[in-house]
Design a protein around this motif. Structure first.
Motif, short mmCIF file in Angstrom:
data_model
loop_
_atom_site.label_atom_id
_atom_site.label_comp_id
_atom_site.label_asym_id
_atom_site.label_seq_id
_atom_site.Cartn_x
_atom_site.Cartn_y
_atom_site.Cartn_z
N PHE A 232 7.79 -18.93 12.90
CA PHE A 232 6.86 -18.03 11.99
C PHE A 232 7.99 -17.18 11.22
O PHE A 232 6.79 -16.01 10.75
CB PHE A 232 6.61 -17.62 13.88
CG PHE A 232 5.17 -17.79 14.42
CD1 PHE A 232 3.90 -18.15 14.19
CD2 PHE A 232 6.49 -17.79 15.83
CE1 PHE A 232 3.91 -18.90 15.77
CE2 PHE A 232 5.60 -18.34 17.25
CZ PHE A 232 4.27 -18.20 16.88
N ASN A 233 8.36 -17.41 11.33
CA ASN A 233 9.51 -16.40 10.12
C ASN A 233 9.40 -17.19 9.00
O ASN A 233 8.97 -16.43 7.72
CB ASN A 233 10.83 -16.80 10.05
CG ASN A 233 11.77 -15.98 8.92
OD1 ASN A 233 11.53 -14.46 9.42
ND2 ASN A 233 12.85 -16.34 8.77
N GLU A 252 5.76 -8.79 13.37
CA GLU A 252 6.44 -8.89 12.48
C GLU A 252 8.22 -9.32 13.94
O GLU A 252 8.64 -9.75 13.42
CB GLU A 252 6.60 -7.23 12.01
CG GLU A 252 5.87 -7.02 10.81
CD GLU A 252 6.22 -5.84 10.16
OE1 GLU A 252 6.74 -4.81 11.51
OE2 GLU A 252 6.11 -5.08 9.24
N GLN A 255 7.86 -12.96 14.26
CA GLN A 255 8.76 -13.73 13.23
C GLN A 255 10.40 -13.21 13.81
O GLN A 255 11.26 -14.03 13.43
CB GLN A 255 9.26 -12.56 11.86
CG GLN A 255 7.57 -13.06 11.06
CD GLN A 255 7.20 -12.94 9.75
OE1 GLN A 255 8.07 -11.33 9.64
NE2 GLN A 255 6.80 -13.47 8.87
N GLN A 257 13.12 -10.77 12.97
CA GLN A 257 13.89 -11.52 11.56
C GLN A 257 14.95 -10.24 12.46
O GLN A 257 16.18 -10.09 11.76
CB GLN A 257 13.34 -10.21 10.83
CG GLN A 257 12.34 -12.00 9.97
CD GLN A 257 11.81 -11.45 8.73
OE1 GLN A 257 11.80 -10.15 8.72
NE2 GLN A 257 11.09 -12.04 7.80
#
Length: 487
Positions: A232-233, A252, A255, A257
């Protein structure tokens, strides 16, 4: 006319290019198996995460390249969750120690495990309060319990995860067949994570050596998870918001991160999974159905569909042994006749045990490469290539791996503490040919052929053929006594 000639010429060039590429691909495995020496291998590197560690073997070793396989070991701590992911190759995993739960998602199959309305607000959901009000009841594809001795088969591209719900470390070794027809990427296994940020917790061992291929100017993916974010990043946050119909903060988090936990994470509270208990009676009935299917009593070949495939089979049960000698040990084979999904994966497994100083007959595997992983004890292993040269003659210790290429001859003798191993093979019905014993190649040859082949008298050839009365596993006492009797 000119255009037709040009088109024909283009097709001929394209055909020649494809043929040359095909021939190159066919020759590559043969060249890679020109092995002068095989080594006993230990983990080359490790990836540390919050809830455990993954140790992996160097895929650039010549013996792995020859067989087209890769190998790693997960050590998942209690409460640890190996994040959902999928790989480009079919795999077999073996639960060496511990217990847990595993889920495998087969695309297009229904979510048959679902919670009732009463369960919706019980347990963990109730503790979280109004946050769960108005949500639908949970549904997911079925999960399976894991215990020591289980072999799990997972098709290429099928998402899966593992959770350690026990009170001790869960150790799972994983075998990848990178040359399998299901893998159309390249000759490496690639893991695609669906969650987390695996690269955040990666680290290399101190003092590690460089991969063999890198020393020769070639490159390889040194750490399968070290440079990996989840898939998904790579998508825009706005696309994820629309695709999942969620707010930006949730998109977010998809992802990952800012996730610093790595690829194995700690579950804060006990994982809430819909998992119907299985009684002992149900287990016995299931075992009876499997045995009945092997005898041909009920099986008509249509019992398993893609969504009802059995993905787990235990190979540690002594009562399921294919070969057993009370004085020497036992061997259990897991092939596509016992475990039908292996026909799709074109893989099989073997669980072996040798008692103190016992010997397995020298043999070769007709139709498969063989990766041998020692789980307990030690044993002396000798491997011989087609030129009659010894390419391996050493003690294999617990936790070490050696690859036995197709048709290479091998003999094993257990150490003072005995030995146990798991083998993974690149054929769903791997077959061996024994060189010694009651069912062997030498035993099947005419006496005069044996006498002339080995420059023996007819009496000596007779003794060579019939002196070993055991079939596959030789007890040390019988071998010595039979040797003295024939002297």
């Amino acid at each position: 006319m000119a255009s037709k000639t040009s088109l024909l010429l283009s097709l001929l060039i394209l055909f020649s290019t494809c043929l040359a590429h095909h021939q190159q691909q066919q020759q590559l495995p043969q060249n890679q198996c020109q092995i002068g020496r095989i080594d006993a291998l230990e983990p080359y590197d490790r990836i540390q995460a919050e809830g455990g560690v993954t140790e992996y073997w160097n895929a650039d070793e010549q013996q792995f390249q020859c067989a087209g396989v890769e190998f790693l070991r997960h050590r998942i701590q209690p409460g640890g969750l190996l994040l959902p992911s999928y790989v480009n190759t079919p795999l077999l995993s073996f639960i060496e120690r511990g217990r847990g739960v595993q889920g495998v998602v087969l695309p297009g199959c229904p979510e048959t495990f679902e919670s009732s309305q009463e369960q919706q607000f019980s347990g963990q959901s109730q503790r979280r309060g109004e946050r769960f009000q108005g949500l639908q009841q949970d549904r997911h594809q079925k999960v399976q319990n894991l215990k020591q001795g289980d072999v799990v088969a997972i098709p290429a591209g099928a998402a899966h995860w593992i959770y350690n719900d026990g009170d001790s470390e869960l150790v799972a070794v994983v075998f990848f067949d990178t040359q399998n027809n299901a893998n159309q990427l390249d000759q490496s296994h690639r893991r695609f994570f669906l969650a987390g940020n695996p690269q955040s917790q990666s680290r290399q061992q101190q003092g590690q050596r460089q991969p063999r291929r890198q020393q020769q100017g070639q490159t390889h993916q040194e750490q399968p998870y070290a440079n990996a974010g989840n898939i998904f990043n790579g998508f825009d946050v706005e696309f994820l918001e629309e695709a999942f119909n969620v707010d930006r903060e949730t998109a977010e988090k998809l992802q990952g991160q800012r996730d610093q936990r790595g690829h194995i994470v700690n579950v804060e509270q006990e994982l809430q999974i819909i998992r119907p208990p299985q009684s002992r009676r149900e287990q016995e009935q299931e075992q009876g159905r499997r045995q009945g299917g092997r005898r041909g009593g009920w099986s008509n070949g249509f019992e398993e569909t893609i969504c009802s495939l059995k993905l787990r089979e235990n190979i540690d049960n002594p009562t399921h042994a294919d070969f057993a000698n009370p004085e020497a040990g036992r061997i259990s084979n897991l092939n596509s006749f016992k475990f039908p999904i292996l026909r799709q994966l074109q893989l099989s497994a073997e669980r072996g045990e040798l008692h103190r100083n016992a010997i397995q007959s020298p043999h070769w595997t007709l139709n498969a490469h063989n990766l041998l992983y020692l789980t307990d004890g030690s044993m002396r292993v000798q491997i011989v290539n087609n030129a009659g040269e010894s390419v391996f003659d050493d003690e294999l210790r617990e936790g070490q791996v050696v690859v036995i290429p197709q048709n290479f001859a091998v003999i094993k003798r257990a150490g003072e503490q005995g030995s146990r191993w798991i083998s993974f093979k690149t054929n769903d019905n791997a077959m061996i040919a024994n060189l010694a014993g009651r069912v062997s190649v030498i035993r099947s040859l005419p006496v005069d052929v044996v006498a002339n082949a080995y420059q023996l008298s007819r009496n000596d050839a007779q003794r060579l053929k019939f002196s070993q009365q055991e079939s596959l596993l030789f007890s040390p006492s019988s071998s010595r006594s039979q040797g003295r009797a024939s002297a």
